[in-house]
Design a protein around this motif. Structure first.
Motif, short mmCIF file in Angstrom:
data_model
loop_
_atom_site.label_atom_id
_atom_site.label_comp_id
_atom_site.label_asym_id
_atom_site.label_seq_id
_atom_site.Cartn_x
_atom_site.Cartn_y
_atom_site.Cartn_z
N GLY A 181 4.65 6.07 -16.81
CA GLY A 181 3.39 5.60 -17.39
C GLY A 181 2.98 4.25 -16.83
N ARG A 182 3.92 3.32 -16.80
CA ARG A 182 3.62 1.98 -16.29
C ARG A 182 3.28 2.02 -14.80
NH1 ARG A 182 5.58 -1.72 -20.10
NH2 ARG A 182 7.47 -1.15 -21.22
N SER A 183 4.13 2.67 -14.04
CA SER A 183 4.00 2.66 -12.58
C SER A 183 2.80 3.47 -12.10
CB SER A 183 5.29 3.19 -11.94
OG SER A 183 6.39 2.38 -12.29
N CYS A 184 2.70 4.69 -12.57
CA CYS A 184 1.58 5.55 -12.14
C CYS A 184 0.26 5.04 -12.70
CB CYS A 184 1.83 6.99 -12.56
SG CYS A 184 3.24 7.74 -11.70
N GLY A 185 0.27 4.50 -13.91
CA GLY A 185 -0.94 3.93 -14.47
C GLY A 185 -1.48 2.79 -13.63
N ALA A 186 -0.61 1.89 -13.21
CA ALA A 186 -1.05 0.77 -12.39
C ALA A 186 -1.55 1.24 -11.02
CB ALA A 186 0.10 -0.23 -12.21
N ALA A 187 -0.85 2.22 -10.44
CA ALA A 187 -1.29 2.75 -9.13
C ALA A 187 -2.64 3.44 -9.26
CB ALA A 187 -0.24 3.72 -8.58
N LEU A 188 -2.82 4.22 -10.31
CA LEU A 188 -4.10 4.91 -10.50
C LEU A 188 -5.22 3.93 -10.79
CD1 LEU A 188 -2.81 8.00 -12.50
CD2 LEU A 188 -3.65 7.97 -10.13
N ALA A 189 -4.89 2.81 -11.40
CA ALA A 189 -5.91 1.76 -11.61
C ALA A 189 -6.41 1.24 -10.27
CB ALA A 189 -5.34 0.62 -12.46
N VAL A 233 0.84 -1.21 0.00
CA VAL A 233 0.00 0.00 0.00
C VAL A 233 0.87 1.26 0.00
CG1 VAL A 233 -0.34 0.20 2.50
CG2 VAL A 233 -2.08 1.04 0.93
N ASP A 234 2.05 1.22 0.62
CA ASP A 234 2.96 2.36 0.58
C ASP A 234 3.44 2.61 -0.84
OD1 ASP A 234 2.72 2.58 3.34
OD2 ASP A 234 4.59 1.49 3.73
N TYR A 235 3.72 1.53 -1.56
CA TYR A 235 4.18 1.65 -2.95
C TYR A 235 3.09 2.28 -3.81
CZ TYR A 235 6.21 0.14 -7.43
OH TYR A 235 6.74 0.09 -8.69
N ILE A 236 1.85 1.80 -3.69
CA ILE A 236 0.73 2.36 -4.44
C ILE A 236 0.55 3.84 -4.06
CG2 ILE A 236 -1.78 2.25 -4.81
CD1 ILE A 236 -0.48 -0.15 -5.99
N GLY A 237 0.59 4.13 -2.77
CA GLY A 237 0.44 5.50 -2.30
C GLY A 237 1.54 6.41 -2.81
N ASN A 238 2.78 5.94 -2.77
CA ASN A 238 3.89 6.78 -3.23
C ASN A 238 3.81 7.04 -4.74
OD1 ASN A 238 5.04 7.18 -0.73
ND2 ASN A 238 6.40 5.42 -0.88
N LEU A 239 3.43 6.02 -5.50
CA LEU A 239 3.28 6.23 -6.94
C LEU A 239 2.13 7.18 -7.23
CD1 LEU A 239 3.90 2.62 -8.26
CD2 LEU A 239 5.39 4.62 -8.58
N THR A 240 1.06 7.09 -6.45
CA THR A 240 -0.07 8.01 -6.62
C THR A 240 0.36 9.43 -6.27
OG1 THR A 240 -1.59 6.21 -6.11
CG2 THR A 240 -2.45 8.44 -5.96
N ARG A 241 1.10 9.59 -5.18
CA ARG A 241 1.62 10.92 -4.80
C ARG A 241 2.54 11.48 -5.89
NH1 ARG A 241 1.39 8.05 -0.32
NH2 ARG A 241 0.17 8.89 1.42
N LEU A 242 3.34 10.60 -6.47
CA LEU A 242 4.24 11.01 -7.55
C LEU A 242 3.43 11.51 -8.75
CD1 LEU A 242 7.10 11.22 -8.72
CD2 LEU A 242 6.89 8.80 -9.38
N ALA A 243 2.39 10.78 -9.13
CA ALA A 243 1.54 11.20 -10.24
C ALA A 243 0.90 12.56 -9.95
CB ALA A 243 0.46 10.15 -10.51
N VAL A 244 0.40 12.75 -8.74
CA VAL A 244 -0.23 14.01 -8.35
C VAL A 244 0.79 15.14 -8.36
CG1 VAL A 244 -1.27 15.22 -6.38
CG2 VAL A 244 -2.17 12.99 -7.10
N ARG A 248 12.50 12.60 -6.24
CA ARG A 248 13.93 12.29 -6.26
C ARG A 248 14.21 10.92 -5.68
NH1 ARG A 248 14.23 17.87 -5.18
NH2 ARG A 248 14.26 17.53 -2.95
N GLU A 249 13.55 10.59 -4.56
CA GLU A 249 13.78 9.30 -3.91
C GLU A 249 13.24 8.14 -4.75
OE1 GLU A 249 15.25 6.61 -1.15
OE2 GLU A 249 15.75 8.70 -1.57
N MET A 250 12.05 8.30 -5.32
CA MET A 250 11.49 7.23 -6.16
C MET A 250 12.39 6.98 -7.37
SD MET A 250 8.69 5.92 -4.85
CE MET A 250 7.67 5.22 -6.14
N PHE A 251 12.84 8.05 -8.01
CA PHE A 251 13.72 7.88 -9.17
C PHE A 251 15.05 7.27 -8.75
CE2 PHE A 251 11.79 11.25 -12.25
CZ PHE A 251 10.63 10.50 -12.32
N ARG A 252 15.58 7.69 -7.61
CA ARG A 252 16.86 7.14 -7.14
C ARG A 252 16.73 5.66 -6.84
NH1 ARG A 252 19.18 5.21 -3.08
NH2 ARG A 252 17.49 5.57 -1.63
#
Length: 169
Positions: free
Chosen positions: A105-113, A4-15, A28-32
Motif C-alpha cells: 500500500g505504501r510503496s505502490c501508492g507512492a509510485a502510482l501518485a 525512476v527504476d524504483y518507481i517503474g518497478n513498484l508500478t509494474r508490481l502494482a499492475v 519475488r525479487e522486490m519482496f526479497r
C-alpha cells in the motif's frame, strides 16, 4: 538503482498484482530485496479493490481520488535506503521487512501518485484488445503501446484483417 527504476518497478508490481498474475520474477525479487514475506491471500484479496481503483486512475490520468484513498489508508514512510551498502542510496516509501500488504500500500501508492501526476518516465495503459481488461506499464520508446501482450495485439490484428477481407467480399 535509479529512482525512476524504483518507481517503474513498484508500478509494474502494482499492475502485476491487479492483473492477477501469480508471483512473477519482479514480485519475488522486490519482496526479497525489501525483506517482505508473501502477503496472506485473504488480506491481499481485501486490499485488491483499493489497489485496482488506484491503478485504473493512474492508467486514465485521473481522477486522483482513488490514488489519494490508497495513500490515506497506507501513508508512505519516506526514507533513504542503500540496501545495506549493496546499492546506491535512493528513496523508499516503506520500511524493509514491513507487513506485506502495508508495504504494498505504501510503496505502490507512492509510485502510482507519481504516475497520476504525470511522471513522464512511467505510464500505465489498459489493453485495447476486445474482452481484455488487463493493465500494462508502457515502457515503449514513444509511449504508444496499446496491448498488454503480443497475443492480444496479434488477436486484434487478425480480427481486423478478417473483418476487412469479409467487407471487401
Amino acid at each position: 538503482m535509479h529512482y525512476v527504476d524504483y518507481i517503474g518497478n513498484l508500478t509494474r508490481l502494482a499492475v502485476e498484482i491487479v492483473n492477477g498474475d501469480g508471483p512473477g520474477e519482479l514480485r519475488r525479487e522486490m519482496f526479497r530485496q525489501h525483506r517482505i514475506p508473501e502477503p496472506d491471500a485473504g488480506r491481499l484479496a481485501a486490499f485488491l479493490p483499493l489497489l485496482r481503483d488506484a491503478v485504473r486512475a493512474a492508467a486514465e490520468g485521473g481522477p486522483t481520488g482513488p490514488v489519494n484513498a490508497l495513500l490515506e489508508q497506507h501513508p508512505p514512510l519516506i526514507r533513504v535506503d542503500d540496501h545495506d551498502g549493496e546499492g546506491s542510496p535512493h528513496l523508499h516509501f516503506a520500511p524493509n521487512g514491513e507487513d506485506a500488504v502495508v508495504w504494498l500500500g505504501r510503496s505502490c501508492g507512492a509510485a502510482l501518485a507519481h504516475v497520476v501526476c504525470g511522471d513522464p518516465a512511467v505510464t500505465i495503459g489498459r489493453c485495447h484488445a476486445a474482452a481484455c481488461a488487463r493493465f500494462y506499464v508502457d515502457d515503449s520508446r514513444n509511449r504508444t503501446r496499446r496491448f498488454c501482450s503480443n497475443a492480444c495485439a496479434s488477436r486484434t490484428t487478425v480480427a481486423a484483417h478478417r473483418a476487412r477481407r469479409k467487407a471487401a467480399g
